[in-house]
Design an enzyme around this catalytic site. Structure first.
Site, PDB file in Angstrom:
ATOM      1  N   ASN A  21      -9.323  -3.990 -10.006  1.00  0.00           N
ATOM      2  CA  ASN A  21      -8.335  -3.212  -9.253  1.00  0.00           C
ATOM      3  C   ASN A  21      -8.071  -3.779  -7.861  1.00  0.00           C
ATOM      4  OD1 ASN A  21      -7.995  -1.009 -11.208  1.00  0.00           O
ATOM      5  ND2 ASN A  21     -10.118  -0.531 -10.736  1.00  0.00           N
ATOM      6  N   ILE A  31     -15.879  -5.308 -16.617  1.00  0.00           N
ATOM      7  CA  ILE A  31     -16.671  -4.749 -17.715  1.00  0.00           C
ATOM      8  C   ILE A  31     -16.599  -3.231 -17.724  1.00  0.00           C
ATOM      9  CG2 ILE A  31     -18.261  -6.715 -17.642  1.00  0.00           C
ATOM     10  CD1 ILE A  31     -20.394  -4.649 -16.648  1.00  0.00           C
ATOM     11  N   ASP A  32     -16.120  -2.632 -16.637  1.00  0.00           N
ATOM     12  CA  ASP A  32     -16.048  -1.169 -16.557  1.00  0.00           C
ATOM     13  C   ASP A  32     -14.858  -0.599 -17.317  1.00  0.00           C
ATOM     14  OD1 ASP A  32     -18.313  -1.011 -14.980  1.00  0.00           O
ATOM     15  OD2 ASP A  32     -17.198  -1.150 -13.108  1.00  0.00           O
ATOM     16  N   MET A  43     -23.834   0.456 -16.672  1.00  0.00           N
ATOM     17  CA  MET A  43     -22.927   0.325 -15.532  1.00  0.00           C
ATOM     18  C   MET A  43     -21.733   1.263 -15.723  1.00  0.00           C
ATOM     19  SD  MET A  43     -22.820  -3.736 -14.631  1.00  0.00           S
ATOM     20  CE  MET A  43     -24.166  -4.541 -13.755  1.00  0.00           C
ATOM     21  N   GLY A  44     -21.143   1.666 -14.614  1.00  0.00           N
ATOM     22  CA  GLY A  44     -19.994   2.556 -14.652  1.00  0.00           C
ATOM     23  C   GLY A  44     -20.048   3.522 -13.495  1.00  0.00           C
ATOM     24  N   TYR A  50     -27.323  -6.763 -14.751  1.00  0.00           N
ATOM     25  CA  TYR A  50     -26.520  -7.961 -14.965  1.00  0.00           C
ATOM     26  C   TYR A  50     -26.509  -8.409 -16.433  1.00  0.00           C
ATOM     27  CZ  TYR A  50     -25.798  -9.025  -9.993  1.00  0.00           C
ATOM     28  OH  TYR A  50     -25.401  -9.004  -8.679  1.00  0.00           O
ATOM     29  N   GLN A 109     -25.814  -6.808 -18.947  1.00  0.00           N
ATOM     30  CA  GLN A 109     -24.657  -6.249 -19.638  1.00  0.00           C
ATOM     31  C   GLN A 109     -23.439  -7.158 -19.522  1.00  0.00           C
ATOM     32  OE1 GLN A 109     -24.650  -1.634 -18.682  1.00  0.00           O
ATOM     33  NE2 GLN A 109     -25.748  -2.779 -17.113  1.00  0.00           N
TER      34      GLN A 109
END
Length: 418
Positions: A111, A140-141, A187-188, A295, A297
């Site tokens: 973004n 990746i999110d 993650m997220g 990391y 992921q």
């Protein structure tokens, strides 16, 4: 041969397939006989005039980028502010572009990177400098707006689903005399896409992960502990997957690493799995293990999704074509044209509709009880993790990756002191 130079840069956290995008960009530009420079460490390299000549890399090395994880040219977390506040930095970018005859700027990120590319395009127009700015999607999110999904997500999602399924078999085998609850931190920050992907590991509420915690839903500790206890008493064990960004009803992060904020103004998170595990152990008395893959992921190229890999290559190639058509302030977006069978295509999307917008999980993707995914979510996610991306293996049993020479071009401007 098109006149001018194309500058490519990577931004933010890298992925298992961001170098596939780089490979697509460079190979496509070479086919069109366009010179490609790459900024070392993202936008910082552009500001510092620290640019490398990709033309000195062999065709084999560029091809090998397509199966190599990490960021071949280095990335960075560095956000430029509004044009009026950070004008000196933006003008420095234009000075560097002029010095190296950069006519096409491809910024590969999320973004904030889309926002930077958009602002650079505005300043170039103000100065009358002929420049095409293309945002190239990566995260990746999976939180980029407009595009159906983001290159990088599918491989991280596949890694998550595979890891959770394998860990669940371990927990199930040991539950009677050892670990009863296993907590996996995904993650997220604001979007629970990766946690949701863990739901692909099981097919029913009794199969792992039996509990998923999404940032889109307020964390209720009492409800969470009751759910875990119920699962253990029924199944004998329980796997929990939690997004790092889950918050309580007051909007506070459950896990706050206490490390301040990063360059994008994001609170440093970490440790939600440890906190949840401690609460389960202290309140319910079950033996608990937890993990933070972090990391792993985003770097697990050995289990990358073929769908993701193909899309990463495609957006890189499309970005070059958009640039050479003098399209400006756009991003190659993935459009899902068919769900069954899964089909997709690439179309341009305006950067201003991507920049600083965040795509979270639709309410219809989260089960009514808040602890799992729905059939709609499964239908959306499953095609994104399909297939195995090509990967050569050496006789030593390890993947064969490439390291580029990254030879710097000669600087033409005074040192940047920003």
């Amino acid at each position: 041969m098109a006149k001018g130079t194309l500058l490519y840069a990577q931004s933010g956290g890298v992925t298992a397939v961001i170098n596939a995008t780089a490979s697509g960009v460079i190979a496509q530009a070479r086919a069109r006989k366009v010179k490609v420079l790459a900024a070392r460490n993202g936008i910082l390299g552009a500001l510092r005039e620290d640019l490398v000549d990709t033309g000195l890399e062999s065709a084999a090395a560029i091809a090998a980028l397509a199966h190599t994880p990490g960021g071949a040219f280095g990335s960075c977390r560095y956000k430029l502010g509004p044009l009026d506040r950070d004008r000196a930095r933006y003008e420095r970018l234009l000075d560097v572009f002029r010095a190296h005859d950069v006519r096409w700027f491809l910024y590969n990120g999320g973004n904030d990177s889309a926002d930077t590319a958009w602002k650079v395009s505005q300043l170039a127009a103000e100065f009358g400098y002929p420049l095409s700015c293309i945002g190239v999607p990566k995260t990746i999110d999976n939180d980029l707006a407009v595009t159906d999904n983001s290159p990088g997500f599918g491989s991280a999602a596949k890694y998550t689903a595979v890891s959770v399924r394998e860990a669940a078999l371990d927990v199930q085998a040991m539950a009677e005399t050892s670990t009863r609850v296993f907590v996996y931190e995904a993650m997220g920050r604001h979007a629970g896409w990766l946690a949701a992907a863990a739901g692909l590991a099981g097919q029913s509420p009794d199969q792992a992960p039996q509990v998923i915690l999404f940032p889109e839903r307020a964390y209720d500790e009492a409800a969470f502990l009751a759910r875990v206890d119920k699962v253990v008493k029924k199944v004998g064990w329980c796997v929990v997957v939690a997004s790092e960004g889950i918050r309580d009803k007051d909007g506070r992060f459950v896990a706050d690493a206490g490390g301040g904020t990063d360059a994008f103004g994001h609170t440093q998170l970490g440790g939600v799995a440890a906190q949840l595990a401690a609460r389960v152990k202290d309140t319910l008395g079950y033996k608990v293990h937890w993990t933070v893959p972090d990391y792993l992921q985003r770097s697990a190229r050995h289990v990358a999704s073929r769908t993701d890999w193909e899309q990463a290559l495609a957006v890189g190639k499309a970005a070059v074509e958009y640039a050479l058509k003098d399209m400006n302030a756009v991003m190659p977006a993935i459009v899902r044209t068919s769900a069954a069978p899964y089909r997709w295509k690439i179309e341009p999307a305006p950067l201003h509709k991507v920049a600083n917008h965040e795509k979270t999980m639709p309410a219809g993707f989260i089960r009514k009880d808040g602890f799992g995914i729905t059939a709609k979510a499964r239908d959306y996610l499953q095609p994104l993790i399909r297939g195995e991306a090509p990967l050569p293996w050496d006789r030593d049993g390890l993947p064969r990756y490439v390291t580029l020479k990254n030879v710097a071009v000669k600087k033409k401007l005074p040192r940047w002191e920003g």
